[in-house]
Design an enzyme around this catalytic site. Structure first.
Site, PDB file in Angstrom:
ATOM      1  N   LYS A  14       0.842  -1.209   0.000  1.00 47.68           N
ATOM      2  CA  LYS A  14       0.000   0.000   0.000  1.00 47.68           C
ATOM      3  C   LYS A  14       0.872   1.252   0.000  1.00 47.68           C
ATOM      4  CE  LYS A  14      -1.606   1.587   4.107  1.00 47.68           C
ATOM      5  NZ  LYS A  14      -1.277   3.003   4.342  1.00 47.68           N
ATOM      6  N   ASN A  15       1.884   1.255   0.882  1.00 44.93           N
ATOM      7  CA  ASN A  15       2.664   2.479   1.059  1.00 44.93           C
ATOM      8  C   ASN A  15       3.562   2.786  -0.129  1.00 44.93           C
ATOM      9  OD1 ASN A  15       1.410   2.809   3.448  1.00 44.93           O
ATOM     10  ND2 ASN A  15       3.180   2.299   4.748  1.00 44.93           N
ATOM     11  N   ARG A  26      -4.335  11.021   4.730  1.00 47.23           N
ATOM     12  CA  ARG A  26      -3.323  12.070   4.807  1.00 47.23           C
ATOM     13  C   ARG A  26      -2.233  11.902   3.747  1.00 47.23           C
ATOM     14  NH1 ARG A  26      -2.209  14.912   9.003  1.00 47.23           N
ATOM     15  NH2 ARG A  26      -0.045  14.503   8.473  1.00 47.23           N
ATOM     16  N   CYS A  69      -4.579  12.773  12.946  1.00 56.30           N
ATOM     17  CA  CYS A  69      -5.143  11.432  12.796  1.00 56.30           C
ATOM     18  C   CYS A  69      -4.932  10.689  14.099  1.00 56.30           C
ATOM     19  CB  CYS A  69      -4.541  10.691  11.622  1.00 56.30           C
ATOM     20  SG  CYS A  69      -2.873  10.152  11.930  1.00 56.30           S
ATOM     21  N   ARG A  81       1.103  14.146  13.000  1.00 60.65           N
ATOM     22  CA  ARG A  81       1.658  13.873  11.660  1.00 60.65           C
ATOM     23  C   ARG A  81       1.908  15.156  10.889  1.00 60.65           C
ATOM     24  NH1 ARG A  81      -0.553   8.096   9.600  1.00 60.65           N
ATOM     25  NH2 ARG A  81       1.318   8.163   8.376  1.00 60.65           N
ATOM     26  N   ILE A  93       3.722  18.025   8.471  1.00 62.24           N
ATOM     27  CA  ILE A  93       4.235  17.962   7.094  1.00 62.24           C
ATOM     28  C   ILE A  93       5.275  19.051   6.861  1.00 62.24           C
ATOM     29  CG2 ILE A  93       2.256  16.823   5.987  1.00 62.24           C
ATOM     30  CD1 ILE A  93       1.384  19.674   5.098  1.00 62.24           C
ATOM     31  N   ASP A  94       5.803  19.607   7.971  1.00 62.33           N
ATOM     32  CA  ASP A  94       6.765  20.706   7.837  1.00 62.33           C
ATOM     33  C   ASP A  94       7.987  20.319   7.002  1.00 62.33           C
ATOM     34  OD1 ASP A  94       7.177  18.991  10.098  1.00 62.33           O
ATOM     35  OD2 ASP A  94       8.768  20.319  10.776  1.00 62.33           O
ATOM     36  N   LEU A  95       8.425  19.064   7.092  1.00 58.81           N
ATOM     37  CA  LEU A  95       9.627  18.671   6.352  1.00 58.81           C
ATOM     38  C   LEU A  95       9.350  18.619   4.842  1.00 58.81           C
ATOM     39  CD1 LEU A  95      10.847  15.870   8.793  1.00 58.81           C
ATOM     40  CD2 LEU A  95      11.658  18.232   8.647  1.00 58.81           C
ATOM     41  N   ASP A 115       4.721   0.315  12.150  1.00 63.58           N
ATOM     42  CA  ASP A 115       3.466  -0.270  11.671  1.00 63.58           C
ATOM     43  C   ASP A 115       3.274  -1.723  12.129  1.00 63.58           C
ATOM     44  OD1 ASP A 115       3.741   2.136  10.230  1.00 63.58           O
ATOM     45  OD2 ASP A 115       2.422   1.397   8.664  1.00 63.58           O
ATOM     46  N   VAL A 167       8.393   6.665  16.658  1.00 63.76           N
ATOM     47  CA  VAL A 167       8.047   7.291  15.382  1.00 63.76           C
ATOM     48  C   VAL A 167       6.757   8.111  15.473  1.00 63.76           C
ATOM     49  CG1 VAL A 167       7.616   6.883  12.925  1.00 63.76           C
ATOM     50  CG2 VAL A 167       9.269   5.458  14.152  1.00 63.76           C
ATOM     51  N   ARG A 219      -8.813  -0.177   5.140  1.00 66.78           N
ATOM     52  CA  ARG A 219      -8.052   0.857   4.421  1.00 66.78           C
ATOM     53  C   ARG A 219      -6.715   0.294   3.968  1.00 66.78           C
ATOM     54  NH1 ARG A 219      -6.897   6.098   7.682  1.00 66.78           N
ATOM     55  NH2 ARG A 219      -5.473   6.194   5.913  1.00 66.78           N
TER      56      ARG A 219
HETATM   57  C1  UD1 Z   1       4.676   6.494   6.219  1.00 68.34           C
HETATM   58  C2  UD1 Z   1       3.725   5.323   6.137  1.00 68.34           C
HETATM   59  C3  UD1 Z   1       3.324   4.848   7.514  1.00 68.34           C
HETATM   60  C4  UD1 Z   1       4.560   4.563   8.347  1.00 68.34           C
HETATM   61  C5  UD1 Z   1       5.491   5.759   8.345  1.00 68.34           C
HETATM   62  C6  UD1 Z   1       6.796   5.509   9.071  1.00 68.34           C
HETATM   63  C7  UD1 Z   1       2.545   5.778   4.093  1.00 68.34           C
HETATM   64  C8  UD1 Z   1       1.249   6.097   3.449  1.00 68.34           C
HETATM   65  N1  UD1 Z   1       2.535   5.722   5.419  1.00 68.34           N
HETATM   66  O1  UD1 Z   1       3.951   7.565   6.825  1.00 68.34           O
HETATM   67  O2  UD1 Z   1       2.541   3.674   7.369  1.00 68.34           O
HETATM   68  O3  UD1 Z   1       4.159   4.291   9.670  1.00 68.34           O
HETATM   69  O4  UD1 Z   1       5.797   6.149   7.002  1.00 68.34           O
HETATM   70  O5  UD1 Z   1       7.473   4.469   8.476  1.00 68.34           O
HETATM   71  O6  UD1 Z   1       3.532   5.520   3.436  1.00 68.34           O
HETATM   72  N2  UD1 Z   1       7.098  14.149  10.617  1.00 68.34           N
HETATM   73  C9  UD1 Z   1       7.353  15.480  10.885  1.00 68.34           C
HETATM   74  N3  UD1 Z   1       7.348  16.367   9.846  1.00 68.34           N
HETATM   75  C10 UD1 Z   1       7.118  15.964   8.557  1.00 68.34           C
HETATM   76  C11 UD1 Z   1       6.879  14.610   8.289  1.00 68.34           C
HETATM   77  C12 UD1 Z   1       6.874  13.712   9.345  1.00 68.34           C
HETATM   78  O7  UD1 Z   1       7.565  15.873  12.031  1.00 68.34           O
HETATM   79  O8  UD1 Z   1       7.117  16.819   7.657  1.00 68.34           O
HETATM   80  C13 UD1 Z   1       7.046  13.187  11.731  1.00 68.34           C
HETATM   81  C14 UD1 Z   1       5.643  12.576  11.838  1.00 68.34           C
HETATM   82  O9  UD1 Z   1       4.786  13.395  12.616  1.00 68.34           O
HETATM   83  C15 UD1 Z   1       5.939  11.243  12.477  1.00 68.34           C
HETATM   84  C16 UD1 Z   1       7.332  10.884  11.924  1.00 68.34           C
HETATM   85  O10 UD1 Z   1       7.888  12.092  11.432  1.00 68.34           O
HETATM   86  O11 UD1 Z   1       6.024  11.389  13.866  1.00 68.34           O
HETATM   87  C17 UD1 Z   1       7.301   9.856  10.808  1.00 68.34           C
HETATM   88  O12 UD1 Z   1       6.546  10.330   9.731  1.00 68.34           O
HETATM   89  P1  UD1 Z   1       6.827   9.901   8.216  1.00 68.34           P
HETATM   90  O13 UD1 Z   1       8.073   9.060   8.153  1.00 68.34           O
HETATM   91  O14 UD1 Z   1       6.741  11.108   7.374  1.00 68.34           O
HETATM   92  O15 UD1 Z   1       5.594   8.947   7.946  1.00 68.34           O
HETATM   93  P2  UD1 Z   1       4.545   9.040   6.772  1.00 68.34           P
HETATM   94  O16 UD1 Z   1       5.243   9.241   5.473  1.00 68.34           O
HETATM   95  O17 UD1 Z   1       3.447   9.967   7.167  1.00 68.34           O
END
Ligand code: UD1
Length: 416
Positions: free
Chosen positions: A22-23, A92, A116, A121, A123-125, A303, A325, A395
């Site tokens: 899925k991911n 998301r 969620c 979660r 998205i600043d990065l 996960d 995480v 999902r």
């Molecule tokens: C993806 C996977 C999810 C998995 C996760 C970690 C998908 C659809 N989902 O989620 O199943 O659990 O990777 O392997 O692929 N963060 C920030 N700023 C950012 C982005 C992330 O602070 O801009 C933090 C998040 O809040 C979280 C951590 O980094 O605490 C990990 O997030 P991220 O690796 O980005 O996970 P996703 O891509 O959302």
């Protein structure tokens, strides 16, 4: 609202074949926005999150549909620029269309994802990376508005975010110049994305390592691609086999993508035969306790944390789980405690005192993975568990109840 009725006590036995990840599939679908043409993505799972991304693509003017189990996507010469809130709020991960849209069109409007059940979660990065590449990003009534021609940049991620790495990689393929992403996520799904982007004509190297280099190019082309097998789906069935004292072979699972999880399962007493295209797990007795710590890949996957907690809950001693995480990923623990588990959480640590058995109770799935974990708990528990909120599970898992039933699990889906 649908629910599963699960009667515990039967060890899972047999063979199950995993679908494409899925991911990965979600991001490959987003990547198709980078070039006009006809794409064929094989092994895309037929699950609700994929349906949401299919609708996002349709909103953007693409025709996306399943044909004989393959996702066929027709991307027009001009794609739309807006991902609406009613779709982004359902998933998301829709935010990964931002990079491709910006790269292809020079502007994009994507609803801000809300929170969620497993945390805020952020998205600043994603945004900082795109800004380093020249994007201007503003906020307007709950929408992100991004514009600007993109150029190469050196981007150091504060944390190896899976989604940010993907968004930036995709944007960089059509940017002017070279982008270097440091502290990139190393997940196999990113390698899969990189493989498809390379076939499309992108110049990208280092996926799977902490440094990814993307040299921008003028245009890409549509391709066919087979999605890599879902390591998280595989890990879920393997942990279910361990927890029920069963013997299950997961076909399609790549042992190398699950190394730490398999070594923890072996520590718990499971006999694991891992190969490049299947993994067999047998659990001969009561699981032993194991401590584990979730970390970005190749660490123990967050996960699989909830599922592993269920195994620890019936182990012969005390285990400690540490979640690094996602901030709220222990939220389901209260449900597991209602099934008789002895778990105490403190911040991002959980102390799990194993008990000989769990007991059936009405419980609710709060998210995809915790839902799968509660189903495993139901397969272990004495009595009949009514698990609601199964739309969360569906999902992420195709035919979850059918597959467990095929392995001998006593699980029934009730509609309505
Ligand atoms: C993806 C996977 C999810 C998995 C996760 C970690 C998908 C659809 N989902 O989620 O199943 O659990 O990777 O392997 O692929 N963060 C920030 N700023 C950012 C982005 C992330 O602070 O801009 C933090 C998040 O809040 C979280 C951590 O980094 O605490 C990990 O997030 P991220 O690796 O980005 O996970 P996703 O891509 O959302």
């Amino acid at each position: 609202m649908s629910c599963y009725l699960i009667t515990g006590g039967t060890p899972l036995r047999g063979t199950v074949r995993v679908r494409g990840a899925k991911n990965s599939a979600l991001k490959l679908m987003a990547a198709s926005l980078l070039a006009e043409g006809t794409y064929r993505l094989r092994e895309v799972p037929q699950i609700a999150d994929i349906e949401t991304m299919r609708l996002v693509l349709r909103r953007l003017g693409c025709d996306a549909r399943f044909e004989d189990g393959t996702m066929a996507i027709e991307v027009p010469a001009a794609v739309g620029g807006e991902a609406p809130y009613e779709l982004v709020r359902q998933m998301r991960a829709s935010i990964v269309v931002l990079g491709p849209l910006l790269a292809r069109r020079g502007r994009a409007r994507v609803a801000m994802p809300g929170g969620c059940n497993i945390g805020s979660r952020k998205i600043d990065l994603h945004l900082k990376g795109l800004e380093r590449m020249g994007a201007t990003i503003g906020f307007d009534h709950g929408y992100l508005e991004a514009s600007g021609g993109l150029h190469g940049a050196e981007i150091v991620l504060d944390w190896p975010s899976h989604g940010a790495t993907e968004n930036i990689c995709m944007a960089a393929t059509l940017a002017k110049g070279t982008t270097v992403i440091e502290n990139a996520a190393r997940d196999p799904e990113i390698q899969d994305l990189s493989a498809m982007l390379s076939d499309m004509g992108a110049r990208i190297s280092g996926a799977g390592t902490p440094t990814i280099v993307v040299e921008g190019t003028d245009a890409l082309r549509a391709v066919e691609h087979t999605v890599l097998p879902d390591r998280l789906e595989a890990g879920t069935y393997l942990i279910a086999a361990a927890a029920t004292g069963g013997d299950v072979t997961v076909e399609g699972a790549r042992g190398g993508h699950l190394e730490i999880a398999l070594s923890k399962l072996a520590d718990s007493g499971a006999e694991v035969d891992a190969g490049p295209a299947s993994v067999r797990l047998r659990m001969p007795g009561t699981p032993r306790p194991v401590d584990f710590v979730t970390l970005p890949y190749p660490g123990f996957p967050t996960d699989l944390q909830p599922q592993m907690m269920v195994l620890c809950a019936i182990a012969s001693g005390t285990s400690i789980a540490t979640e690094n995480v996602f901030e709220n990923r222990f939220m389901f623990v209260d449900e597991l405690v209602r099934m008789g588990a002895d778990i105490r959480t403190e911040g991002h640590h959980a102390v799990i005192r194993g008990r000989p058995r769990l007991e059936a109770a009405p419980v609710r799935a709060p998210d995809i993975r915790a839902g799968a974990a509660l189903a495993i708990a139901g397969l272990v528990a004495d009595g009949e568990t009514e698990l609601s909120g199964v739309d969360h599970i569906e999902r992420g898992y195709e035919s979850f109840d059918d597959r467990l039933r095929a392995l001998g699990g006593r699980i029934e889906r009730l509609d309505g």
